[in-house]
Motif scaffolding. Structure first.
Motif, PDB file in Angstrom:
ATOM      1  N   UNK A   1       0.796  -1.231   0.000  1.00 42.72           N
ATOM      2  CA  UNK A   1       0.000   0.000   0.000  1.00 42.72           C
ATOM      3  C   UNK A   1       0.822   1.272   0.000  1.00 42.72           C
ATOM      4  N   UNK A   2       2.033   1.225   0.527  1.00 44.58           N
ATOM      5  CA  UNK A   2       2.889   2.418   0.565  1.00 44.58           C
ATOM      6  C   UNK A   2       3.764   2.551  -0.677  1.00 44.58           C
ATOM      7  N   UNK A   3       3.655   1.596  -1.624  1.00 46.28           N
ATOM      8  CA  UNK A   3       4.453   1.646  -2.841  1.00 46.28           C
ATOM      9  C   UNK A   3       5.770   0.894  -2.765  1.00 46.28           C
ATOM     10  N   UNK A   4       6.028   0.188  -1.665  1.00 44.91           N
ATOM     11  CA  UNK A   4       7.272  -0.579  -1.538  1.00 44.91           C
ATOM     12  C   UNK A   4       7.196  -1.845  -2.404  1.00 44.91           C
ATOM     13  N   UNK A   5       8.280  -2.140  -3.096  1.00 43.30           N
ATOM     14  CA  UNK A   5       8.336  -3.305  -3.992  1.00 43.30           C
ATOM     15  C   UNK A   5       8.559  -4.574  -3.162  1.00 43.30           C
ATOM     16  N   UNK A   6       7.655  -5.567  -3.348  1.00 39.62           N
ATOM     17  CA  UNK A   6       7.745  -6.824  -2.591  1.00 39.62           C
ATOM     18  C   UNK A   6       8.194  -8.000  -3.451  1.00 39.62           C
ATOM     19  N   UNK A   7       7.911  -7.937  -4.737  1.00 42.05           N
ATOM     20  CA  UNK A   7       8.236  -9.073  -5.611  1.00 42.05           C
ATOM     21  C   UNK A   7       8.322  -8.592  -7.056  1.00 42.05           C
ATOM     22  N   UNK A   8       9.201  -9.243  -7.841  1.00 39.91           N
ATOM     23  CA  UNK A   8       9.312  -8.991  -9.263  1.00 39.91           C
ATOM     24  C   UNK A   8       9.499 -10.291 -10.009  1.00 39.91           C
ATOM     25  N   UNK A   9       8.864 -10.431 -11.159  1.00 40.07           N
ATOM     26  CA  UNK A   9       8.892 -11.698 -11.905  1.00 40.07           C
ATOM     27  C   UNK A   9      10.280 -12.012 -12.466  1.00 40.07           C
ATOM     28  N   UNK A  10      11.156 -11.024 -12.597  1.00 34.18           N
ATOM     29  CA  UNK A  10      12.502 -11.272 -13.135  1.00 34.18           C
ATOM     30  C   UNK A  10      13.581 -11.350 -12.052  1.00 34.18           C
ATOM     31  N   UNK A  11      13.164 -11.331 -10.784  1.00 31.74           N
ATOM     32  CA  UNK A  11      14.169 -11.302  -9.702  1.00 31.74           C
ATOM     33  C   UNK A  11      14.962 -12.606  -9.636  1.00 31.74           C
ATOM     34  N   UNK A  12      14.256 -13.713  -9.508  1.00 36.48           N
ATOM     35  CA  UNK A  12      14.932 -14.987  -9.238  1.00 36.48           C
ATOM     36  C   UNK A  12      14.939 -15.931 -10.434  1.00 36.48           C
ATOM     37  N   UNK A  13      13.989 -15.784 -11.350  1.00 33.50           N
ATOM     38  CA  UNK A  13      13.916 -16.716 -12.482  1.00 33.50           C
ATOM     39  C   UNK A  13      13.767 -15.930 -13.784  1.00 33.50           C
ATOM     40  N   UNK A  14      14.770 -15.156 -14.134  1.00 30.95           N
ATOM     41  CA  UNK A  14      14.668 -14.402 -15.387  1.00 30.95           C
ATOM     42  C   UNK A  14      14.723 -15.339 -16.589  1.00 30.95           C
ATOM     43  N   UNK A  15      13.963 -15.017 -17.619  1.00 32.60           N
ATOM     44  CA  UNK A  15      13.934 -15.811 -18.851  1.00 32.60           C
ATOM     45  C   UNK A  15      14.281 -14.919 -20.030  1.00 32.60           C
ATOM     46  N   UNK A  16      14.750 -15.544 -21.086  1.00 30.46           N
ATOM     47  CA  UNK A  16      15.113 -14.820 -22.297  1.00 30.46           C
ATOM     48  C   UNK A  16      14.462 -15.478 -23.506  1.00 30.46           C
TER      49      UNK A  16
END
Length: 225
Positions: free
Chosen positions: A151-166
């Motif tokens: 709710x405060x805009x803090x980033x909790x997760x990203x889809x490319x953090x741990x399993x990036x694909x190309x």
């Protein structure tokens, strides 16, 4: 009466009568002049008062001489103007067959809306060509990302953090064509280096945001129960 009788000579009696007559005429004449003067003074005062009243009535008050009467001031009537008819915004220009600009791409992130804590919901990144002509766009997986914010805009997760694909994915998108990329979220937190401990995201209200290279989507709500 006309022939006075007495021991004195007649001339004496005539002089006495003449003196009395002169005194009587003087008294009568003085009284008449006094009456005329009184009457003249009264008439003069009345005439002066009437003239003053007439002059006062004829001349406007000092305020009326300076400030015009409201009745004489004409207020201009405003001319009604027709409200401009709303015109639809013209679509952004796009050259046919050229690379799709960010202006003609609509980006959207779709979510289930509400998921249980610890579950693994499927999220979708949707790309739409809004131009009236076909255009090309690079849709490589390394350019795609979905992030989760609190709710405060803090980033909790990203889809490319741990399993990036190309991938190597360049497509020609027809006018109005949509391309959907599904993605599964494991329900855990993460950060870009993927070195911090990953923990389940607790119940609460969160926001999902998608990105395709430099283009970002509007936020979509996600409730974890």
């Amino acid at each position: 009466m006309l022939h006075p009788v007495g021991p004195l000579p007649a001339a004496v009696y005539w002089r006495r009568r003449l003196l009395v007559l002169v005194l009587l005429l003087a008294v009568l004449g003085g009284g008449g002049w006094v009456g005329v003067a009184l009457l003249g003074g009264r008439d003069g005062d009345a005439a002066a008062a009437e003239a003053t009243a007439t002059s006062t009535a004829a001349q406007p008050p000092a305020l009326d001489r300076v400030v015009p009467s409201l009745a004489s001031v004409q207020t201009p009537t405003p001319t009604p103007t027709a409200a401009p008819s709303p015109s639809e915004p013209s679509p952004p220009e796009q050259e046919a067959g050229a690379p799709c600009s960010d202006d003609v791409l609509a980006l959207e992130v779709r979510s289930p809306g509400s998921v249980p804590a610890g579950s693994q919901p499927v999220l979708e990144l949707v790309v739409t060509n809004t131009a009236a002509v076909p255009c090309t766009r690079v849709l490589d997986q390394e350019l795609q990302e979905i992030v989760l914010l609190d709710g405060s805009g803090a980033r909790l997760w990203g889809s490319n953090d741990c399993f990036p694909e190309q991938s190597d994915d360049t497509r020609t998108l027809a006018p109005g064509e949509q391309v959907v990329f599904p993605l599964t979220w494991g329900g855990l937190t993460s950060e870009p280096t993927c070195t911090a401990e990953r923990v389940p995201v607790g119940p609460g209200q969160y926001v999902l945001r998608a990105r395709l290279d430099t283009e970002t989507s509007p936020d979509a709500a996600l409730q974890v129960t």
